[in-house]
Each structure stands twice: as C-alpha cells, then as structure tokens.
Design a protein around this motif. Structure first.
Motif, PDB file in Angstrom:
ATOM      1  N   TYR A 104       0.837  -1.203   0.000  1.00  0.00           N
ATOM      2  CA  TYR A 104       0.000   0.000   0.000  1.00  0.00           C
ATOM      3  C   TYR A 104       0.871   1.253   0.000  1.00  0.00           C
ATOM      4  CZ  TYR A 104      -3.228   3.570   1.728  1.00  0.00           C
ATOM      5  OH  TYR A 104      -3.962   4.721   1.880  1.00  0.00           O
ATOM      6  N   TYR A 174      -6.132  -4.126  -4.149  1.00  0.00           N
ATOM      7  CA  TYR A 174      -6.525  -3.030  -3.257  1.00  0.00           C
ATOM      8  C   TYR A 174      -5.596  -1.829  -3.441  1.00  0.00           C
ATOM      9  CZ  TYR A 174      -7.694  -0.759   1.247  1.00  0.00           C
ATOM     10  OH  TYR A 174      -8.076   0.118   2.228  1.00  0.00           O
ATOM     11  N   HIS A 178      -6.504   2.021  -5.592  1.00  0.00           N
ATOM     12  CA  HIS A 178      -6.419   3.351  -4.989  1.00  0.00           C
ATOM     13  C   HIS A 178      -5.801   4.371  -5.926  1.00  0.00           C
ATOM     14  CE1 HIS A 178      -7.614   2.014  -1.050  1.00  0.00           C
ATOM     15  NE2 HIS A 178      -7.458   3.237  -0.594  1.00  0.00           N
ATOM     16  N   HIS A 202      -7.369   3.685   5.489  1.00  0.00           N
ATOM     17  CA  HIS A 202      -7.245   2.793   4.329  1.00  0.00           C
ATOM     18  C   HIS A 202      -6.043   1.862   4.470  1.00  0.00           C
ATOM     19  CE1 HIS A 202      -9.879   5.169   1.239  1.00  0.00           C
ATOM     20  NE2 HIS A 202     -10.566   4.436   2.073  1.00  0.00           N
ATOM     21  N   ILE A 206      -6.520  -2.384   4.589  1.00  0.00           N
ATOM     22  CA  ILE A 206      -5.916  -3.418   3.736  1.00  0.00           C
ATOM     23  C   ILE A 206      -5.346  -4.548   4.595  1.00  0.00           C
ATOM     24  CG2 ILE A 206      -3.650  -2.275   3.516  1.00  0.00           C
ATOM     25  CD1 ILE A 206      -3.454  -3.392   0.687  1.00  0.00           C
TER      26      ILE A 206
ATOM     27  N   MET B 170     -13.323  -1.945  -2.159  1.00  0.00           N
ATOM     28  CA  MET B 170     -12.685  -3.260  -2.018  1.00  0.00           C
ATOM     29  C   MET B 170     -13.201  -4.253  -3.059  1.00  0.00           C
ATOM     30  SD  MET B 170     -12.178  -3.994   2.077  1.00  0.00           S
ATOM     31  CE  MET B 170     -13.763  -3.409   2.668  1.00  0.00           C
ATOM     32  N   ALA B 173     -12.019  -3.123  -6.540  1.00  0.00           N
ATOM     33  CA  ALA B 173     -10.586  -3.332  -6.662  1.00  0.00           C
ATOM     34  C   ALA B 173     -10.276  -4.776  -7.050  1.00  0.00           C
ATOM     35  CB  ALA B 173      -9.882  -2.977  -5.357  1.00  0.00           C
ATOM     36  N   TYR B 174     -10.863  -5.696  -6.322  1.00  0.00           N
ATOM     37  CA  TYR B 174     -10.641  -7.128  -6.579  1.00  0.00           C
ATOM     38  C   TYR B 174     -11.112  -7.504  -7.980  1.00  0.00           C
ATOM     39  CZ  TYR B 174     -10.981 -12.213  -5.677  1.00  0.00           C
ATOM     40  OH  TYR B 174     -10.865 -13.584  -5.721  1.00  0.00           O
TER      41      TYR B 174
END
Lengths: 224, 224
Positions: A104, A174, A178, A202, A206, B170, B173-174
């Motif tokens: 991340y 993930y 972003h 955030h 994750i 989430m 994103a996946y």
DNA sequence: GTCTATATATCGATAGAC
DNA sequence: GTCTATCGATATATAGAC
C-alpha cells in the motif's frame, strides 16, 4: 562535482552522458505515465530535458526502446522495496499485515509506476514480455509471502485453500485500485482515495482485509 | 459484444442510420478499449464497419465525441446490471456476498468496460467529467450497499467503521484487478486470472474477503 | 556527442459531388 | 446520407555538419 569531472576528461564525458540519459529517463517516465504510449510525444520529452530529440534516438534508438527502458526502471524500483522488507521476528498474522501495508505504501507513493502498469496492460503486456529482467526478477516477490502463509497454515491459524499468488493478488488489487482508478472514482463518488486524511484508515483496512480473510479457519480443508 | 446496448432510435432517424451508428459504436468500443484513446485509429474503425470514415464524422463530429459516446454506452450497461440485483430476502451477510459476486461476474465478462475505465483514468477522467449522465446516474450504485451495511451494523454483525464507499472500493478493486492487470500478472507469475478453471474459487474468495472483513466485530467503535 | 534542418509517414478532419 | 479524394497538421525518425 563539475570541477572533478573536468579534471578527468574521459570519465567526465561518460558520466555526463550517463547523467543525460538519466535525465531523459526521468522525464520520459512522467511523459509515458501521463499520456500513455501512443499519447506520449518524443518532442515533448526532448523539450523538457537539457538534451535534444536527436540525443534520445542516439541513446535509446526508438520511442519503443525508450519506453521499455522506462518500464524496466520502475519495475527495478519496486523490486528494491520488496527486497528491503523485514518480517523475521513477526508472527504470520503480523507479517501478512506488514507486507500488505508495505505494498500500500509503495503504490500510493509511486503513481507513475501504477500508471505505467495500467498502460502496459492496455497493450497486453507485449513490451513487458520483451524484458527478460522483469520477467525473471519480479516474480521472486512471491517467495516471502509463500513462507509466511506456509507458516500460518502450519500453525493452524490460516486457511489452507488460498495460495500466495491469491493473497498477492488481493493485496495488489486493493493498493493498485487506490491509484489506478483514482480519477474515475473521485469523479463519480466525490472521494479522493489518496486524500491524506483517509490514508491511515485505508492503510489499516488493507491489513484487516487480508488478515480477516486468511484467519477465517472455517475454510480449512485439512485439520491442523 | 453480446449485450444489448442499443438505445431506441429517434423518430427522425431512419432505422438504417440508427443501425449504422450502432455498428460504428460497437467497433469503436473495441478499438478504443484495445488501443487507448490516442492509439485508436478512426481509419481502422471505419475499415471495420460497413460505413465510411466520412460518416463517423457526420454522425459523431470528432474522435473525442465518439469516444465519449462509447464511454457513456458501457457505463449505461453496468448501470443496468446493478439495477437488476435483488437482495430483498437475504441476510446482510448473504447480500454482501451476492453484491460482490455480481460485480465479479460483470467485470470478468466485460473486459472492454474495464479497459475503457483504465484508459479514462490515464487521462485523469477528463472525458468522464464531461458526461453529466454518468456522473449523475452511476453514483447511485452505492445506495443498495449502504442499506445492506446499515442493516448489518444495526443487527450487530458488521463492523461500523467502514462505510459503503470503502466496501464498494474493495469489491471493485478485486474485480477490476482480475481484468485490468491480467496481462502483466500473467506475464510475471504465469497465471491467467481469468482462466475458467480458477473462476469458481476466485468468485468464492471475493465473497469470503468482503464478509470476513465486515464481520470482524473487533473493529466496532460502538457496542451494538 | 551535439546541433539544426528535414525526410517520411500517418492521422484527424474536410471538400464537394451525388 | 453516402461516397472518393485529399488537405493540413503533426508524429517518428534521420541526414549531415561540427
């Protein structure tokens, strides 16, 4: 620096050339990331460097070869980050969280890397497949994750039907999202996913997500 | 594309003209998705339709206007899918899983939509922001999710520090990553994320991930 | 290695007949 | 609404002097 270079003419020229190439690569990375491969302009790259367009072709040969060098450079960068992660003294759960947070942190601070990966996927990774270095070196990121998961499964705290590549996929998804989908998400939902005020939560999420998924022992196939 | 994306033609436009425009949009969608905005060729789109390049400009005015129409068309499609989801009789947990699976199903079967979203993000969503329709209509996808989460929190089975936009993020994103980063992932790790053999387990995993994350009640701020 | 000037190709967009 | 032919701008790439 400049004085030293002038004292040693031979090295000075080479070092100056290397600096010039670095200068070009720096600008080219931004240009390709911002506009895509076809949208990037060699003229624009030249205009934003100290050198000329002629030198770009002299050093790199073609627009495509320049792009490939840019790609190898940003993949080498994330490789260095991955190699620097230390999880020796951590429990499998803590290690998993740390790996997720490290990904991340890298992605949210390297927007151009994520953009270049998106661009490369639009082109079906046909440039990336030409780079033996990336294909050979960047797959090794998974070994650390494999060790952590194997330990967690052995200790009976992780589910055993999800492998390291799946976990890497969830973490990357993930973290990539972003950055990669920042603009469409913000346009539609009026929330900037990279807003500094949101980052602590955030970043925690994750880790929560990966740990909660892997610690769900109802999904074990075998009894530990 | 097998989906029905066509709109009802205006009364003043002949059926042949409407069909011709649909034909152009179909081909343009594939061309933009495959090559990006700058990489797409109007000549190529014309060559693959029954009409000519002149007609593309006659109907749509410019390459950019054509691209914008393509964008609105694929966003309208996912809106229809989202509106069709029924979760009335499900528990919050089951509803969450169903919403995640529906998104997974849509994205894995609409590669061009995901590619166009990636392309649009490279261009900082500057075209998408011109479309009032997309900005107004596509944000409503979140209301269903809001209701589910609110119910789950009220019943004391969900954590209350993650909102609907975070959950949507989430899930998206996946599901996006599977399609958007398919080629770089396959090149480096030698695994095709869209391999039909993997889909049942990946479909289960997105549900597991969301449910496990939200059902982790250690993260509640307030006692239910 | 570095410069200016230019070749060569291609693309988005249009003219004008029918 | 539809066609052929083509413009004008711009892109990658190179020539050749120094």
């Amino acid at each position: 620096m400049t004085d030293q270079l002038s004292e040693v003419p031979d090295e000075g020229v080479t070092r100056r050339a290397a600096r010039s190439q670095e200068d070009i690569l720096e600008v080219a990375t931004a240009e390709f990331a911002a506009n895509g491969y076809a949208g990037a302009r060699v003229d624009e790259i030249a205009a934003r460097t100290r050198t000329t367009k002629r030198m770009i072709y002299y050093y790199f040969g073609s627009k495509e070869a320049l792009y490939l060098t840019v790609l190898e450079r940003v993949y080498a960068q994330i490789r260095r980050v991955e190699r620097g992660i230390q999880i020796d003294e951590l429990s499998p759960t803590e290690a998993l969280r740390k790996l997720a947070e490290a990904t991340y942190d890298h992605h949210t601070t390297h927007e151009m890397f994520i953009q270049l990966v998106s661009i490369e996927n639009i082109h079906r990774a046909e440039h990336l497949q030409q780079s033996e270095t990336i294909l050979r070196e960047n797959a090794t990121a998974i070994t650390l994750l494999e060790q952590v998961i194997e330990r967690g499964v052995r200790e009976g705290i992780f589910r055993d039907d999800v492998d390291a590549l799946d976990v890497h996929m969830m973490i990357s998804a993930y973290a990539c999202f972003h950055v990669a989908n920042r603009h469409t998400f913000a346009a539609i939902f009026k929330r900037d996913m990279l807003d500094p005020a949101l980052q602590p939560s955030h970043r925690r999420l994750i880790g929560d997500m990966i740990v909660a998924t892997m610690a769900d022992r109802r999904n074990r196939r075998t009894v530990p």
